[in-house]
Write a protein that holds these residues in place. Structure first.
Motif, PDB file in Angstrom:
ATOM      1  N   LEU A   1       4.207   1.434  17.823  1.00 43.44           N
ATOM      2  CA  LEU A   1       5.796   1.086  17.331  1.00 43.44           C
ATOM      3  C   LEU A   1       5.167  -0.132  16.015  1.00 43.44           C
ATOM      4  N   TRP A   2       4.534  -0.454  15.728  1.00 41.30           N
ATOM      5  CA  TRP A   2       4.254  -1.111  13.706  1.00 41.30           C
ATOM      6  C   TRP A   2       4.165   0.114  13.316  1.00 41.30           C
ATOM      7  N   VAL A   3       2.825   1.367  14.202  1.00 42.85           N
ATOM      8  CA  VAL A   3       3.402   2.437  12.940  1.00 42.85           C
ATOM      9  C   VAL A   3       5.275   2.887  12.375  1.00 42.85           C
ATOM     10  N   ALA A   4       5.544   3.246  13.994  1.00 42.92           N
ATOM     11  CA  ALA A   4       6.743   3.168  13.739  1.00 42.92           C
ATOM     12  C   ALA A   4       7.513   2.624  12.110  1.00 42.92           C
ATOM     13  N   LEU A   5       7.193   1.028  12.562  1.00 47.78           N
ATOM     14  CA  LEU A   5       8.057   0.330  11.409  1.00 47.78           C
ATOM     15  C   LEU A   5       7.593   0.610  10.226  1.00 47.78           C
ATOM     16  N   SER A   6       6.491   0.885  10.064  1.00 47.14           N
ATOM     17  CA  SER A   6       5.831   1.211   8.367  1.00 47.14           C
ATOM     18  C   SER A   6       6.142   2.534   7.766  1.00 47.14           C
ATOM     19  N   ASP A   7       6.537   3.325   8.924  1.00 47.56           N
ATOM     20  CA  ASP A   7       6.979   4.426   8.176  1.00 47.56           C
ATOM     21  C   ASP A   7       8.283   4.315   7.915  1.00 47.56           C
ATOM     22  N   ILE A   8       9.379   3.365   8.984  1.00 47.29           N
ATOM     23  CA  ILE A   8      10.517   2.808   8.288  1.00 47.29           C
ATOM     24  C   ILE A   8      10.776   2.169   7.144  1.00 47.29           C
TER      25      ILE A   8
ATOM     26  N   LYS B   1       4.749  -2.704   0.347  1.00 42.10           N
ATOM     27  CA  LYS B   1       3.608  -4.177   0.918  1.00 42.10           C
ATOM     28  C   LYS B   1       4.425  -4.501   1.903  1.00 42.10           C
ATOM     29  N   SER B   2       5.344  -3.826   3.212  1.00 42.12           N
ATOM     30  CA  SER B   2       5.754  -3.890   4.173  1.00 42.12           C
ATOM     31  C   SER B   2       5.100  -3.089   4.878  1.00 42.12           C
ATOM     32  N   ALA B   3       5.818  -2.152   4.745  1.00 43.28           N
ATOM     33  CA  ALA B   3       4.574  -0.828   5.282  1.00 43.28           C
ATOM     34  C   ALA B   3       3.189  -1.109   5.534  1.00 43.28           C
TER      35      ALA B   3
ATOM     36  N   ALA C   1      -4.660   4.689   5.380  1.00 44.43           N
ATOM     37  CA  ALA C   1      -4.533   5.350   4.233  1.00 44.43           C
ATOM     38  C   ALA C   1      -3.508   6.168   3.208  1.00 44.43           C
ATOM     39  N   GLY C   2      -2.391   6.537   4.424  1.00 46.89           N
ATOM     40  CA  GLY C   2      -1.652   7.889   3.947  1.00 46.89           C
ATOM     41  C   GLY C   2      -0.861   6.565   3.212  1.00 46.89           C
ATOM     42  N   CYS C   3      -0.066   5.567   3.413  1.00 52.31           N
ATOM     43  CA  CYS C   3       0.252   4.025   2.526  1.00 52.31           C
ATOM     44  C   CYS C   3       0.158   4.351   1.870  1.00 52.31           C
ATOM     45  N   TYR C   4      -1.617   3.739   1.506  1.00 47.69           N
ATOM     46  CA  TYR C   4      -1.844   3.924   0.310  1.00 47.69           C
ATOM     47  C   TYR C   4      -1.734   5.043  -0.552  1.00 47.69           C
ATOM     48  N   ILE C   5      -2.003   6.291  -0.029  1.00 55.27           N
ATOM     49  CA  ILE C   5      -1.922   7.000  -0.633  1.00 55.27           C
ATOM     50  C   ILE C   5      -0.446   7.448  -1.277  1.00 55.27           C
ATOM     51  N   HIS C   6       0.530   7.413  -0.398  1.00 59.09           N
ATOM     52  CA  HIS C   6       1.746   6.985  -0.931  1.00 59.09           C
ATOM     53  C   HIS C   6       2.324   6.188  -2.416  1.00 59.09           C
TER      54      HIS C   6
END
Length: 557
Positions: A62-69, A77-79, A101-106
């Protein structure tokens, strides 16, 4: 550190969702969240996620889903904060680390992404999941760590020795590293296990010159028969056949195959030449209005060297010559300057290169342009790590020469030019991963190249001492002389390694990854003549700009 969380009920349009709390399982909530995201209703997705986390605060998915959103809302930063919460919920689960890692790459913070991947790789010592190792390899590659990517894919192959997808991943990396025999072996093993694998057929065709006794055309024919008639894989197979036919001297058949592939490729995505021409015109107009740049040569610790031109015209060759010098580092084909320009125009990196249009260019202001140099270097250093002299070899940067030299007057630009007829056919017979959409139609290609030639002529007249032109035909005919002149322009001392660029062991990620492993050759000069009977649309379009076969080499010189 605490980062703000996206509002659970507010969307960009100010809508709210008053859905009553329903007691569901975490899986049911996740299903609702994913459905809302598929519908692009991020407010609803965020609302469901927040409801679910009230009931299941320790559910990492669920936290991953909220991060995607959050990523999709531009709340980077929230992601990252949400991704860290997911890891806290299940520290042993590698997929949550992959998401972080994908968030940082993004957000183009590759050093942080690498640290996460190195950490999770240690935790995966006993993992026997092929998909996990392949995901690790893909992420390593996205951080420009080819060795890490190879290590991960090799581990994936060790736990799943019959895997086709892992072989494809590993073979591509071996090609980038110049290990062509090993790459060929893996691609052939793929086709033994999966005769319908069109990617392997295409990649084999690009690996090296195909000999006349090759079985590759048989593999391609078998693959074509196994794919549905409208399967997109036929595009790759047409380009693969074109390459085989060209290498074996069957140029009429080669053109027919390239043409079939180009027609199908053009149908995938609409292209309007007028948009590219308008973008070039907007760039010139805005650059005309810029004030004279301040001299920052003595205040900046890094000097970028941009290699620009059309794709498939020798830019990779020039980059490899320069990067063979011990005082030069190559970042490869960086998107750093277009991305910095995107931000200067008020858009986020998530908008991608498609966001760079004439509207954005016309909206650039002094405040945005003032940050261009620092932001560019920040993004480029993901790949060149503070190198005092580095190469940025993104061909399409020819469009932005005015902005580059305004933001960084100490920068130098190497323009690689090729006979426009050869440039056109080399573009037309190449299947690009993305971009260069003009190349799938001969007339569009001619009009685009003519506009590019005019633009480069303008830049060279405006910045005569900061742009050096290398003519491909002269380089392959007089390698030593042209290399000396190139090094002098870059203020580099002579070094013999530059003549032996094909011995450069560093990875090359471009379509020319195989060719740069060979010494310099002249067989591609005037290659367009082999296709001349089929080039009436190209010749007609070129002629409308005054570009004729008899004058092409001296055009605008």
């Amino acid at each position: 550190m605490h980062f703000s969380q996206p509002s659970p009920s507010a969307s960009a349009e100010g809508k709210t969702h008053e859905t009553p709390i329903r007691m569901q399982t975490a899986s049911q909530y996740l299903k609702d969240v994913k459905q809302a995201m598929m519908e692009n209703d991020l407010a609803k997705a965020s609302h469901y996620c927040t409801l679910a986390l009230k009931a299941y605060p320790e559910n990492g998915d669920l936290w991953v889903a909220l991060s995607d959103i959050s990523l999709r809302l531009g709340q980077n930063k929230s992601a990252i904060n949400m991704a860290l919460k997911a890891i806290n919920c299940a520290p042993q689960l590698c997929w949550h680390y992959f998401h972080l890692a994908g968030c940082y790459i993004h957000v183009h913070v590759l050093s942080a992404a690498k640290k996460v991947l190195e950490q999770v790789e240690k935790n995966m010592a006993t993992t026997v999941c092929e998909s996990a190792w392949n995901k690790l390899g893909e992420l390593y590659y996205m951080t420009n760590d080819v060795d890490g990517a190879m290590r991960a894919h090799e581990r994936a192959l060790s736990v799943a020795p019959d895997s086709v997808s892992t072989r494809n991943h590993l073979a591509a990396l071996l090609r980038f590293k110049g290990q062509l025999d090993d790459a060929q072996k893996l691609y052939l093993e793929v086709l033994e296990r999966d005769p319908a694998n069109y990617q392997a057929c295409y990649n084999l065709s690009q690996l090296r010159v195909v000999p006349s006794d090759s079985q590759l055309i048989t593999f391609i024919d078998n693959c074509e028969h196994q794919l549905a008639q409208n399967h997109h894989g036929h595009i790759m197979l047409n380009y693969a056949k074109g390459k085989v036919f060209e290498d074996t001297g069957r140029f009429d058949d080669a053109f027919a195959s390239y043409q079939n592939g180009a027609v199908c490729k053009r149908k995938q995505r609409g292209y309007y030449l007028e948009r590219d021409i308008a973008l070039m015109q907007s760039v010139v107009k805005v650059c005309d209005s810029l004030p004279a740049p301040a001299n920052t040569a003595n205040t900046l610790a890094q000097s970028p060297f941009f290699v620009v031109g059309l794709p498939r015209t020798g830019t990779t060759l020039v980059e490899r010559i320069l990067s063979s010098h011990p005082d030069m580092v190559s970042g490869g084909e960086l998107n750093a300057f277009p991305m910095a320009l995107l931000e200067a125009g008020g858009k986020s990196l998530a908008a991608g290169l498609d966001g760079l249009d004439s509207t954005l260019i016309n909206a650039l202001n002094d405040a945005g342009l003032a940050k261009l140099s620092s932001r560019y270097l920040q993004l480029a250093n993901n790949y060149v790590e503070g190198a005092p002299r580095f190469i940025d070899k993104l061909p399409f940067n020819f469009l932005y020469c005015g902005f580059i030299l305004h933001a960084m007057p100490h920068a130098k630009i190497v323009h690689v030019k090729r006979n426009p007829f050869d440039a056109a056919i080399s573009n037309f017979k190449m299947l690009f991963d993305r971009g260069y959409e003009y190349s799938y139609d001969l007339a569009d290609t001619a009009h685009f190249i003519a506009a590019y030639e005019d633009l480069m002529q303008l830049w060279k007249a405006r910045y005569p001492t900061q742009i050096h032109t290398v003519e491909y035909e002269q380089l392959v005919a007089n390698q030593h002389v042209e290399t000396e002149q190139l090094l002098q322009f870059c203020q580099l001392n002579w070094h013999e390694n530059c003549l032996h660029f094909h011995r450069n062991s560093s990875a090359s990620h471009t379509a020319s990854a195989s060719q740069v492993r060979e010494p310099i050759y002249q067989k591609s000069v005037d290659l367009w003549r082999q296709y001349e009977p089929h080039l009436a649309p190209l010749k007609t379009a070129f002629a409308s700009h005054g570009i004729l076969p008899t004058t092409a080499r001296n055009y605008h010189e």
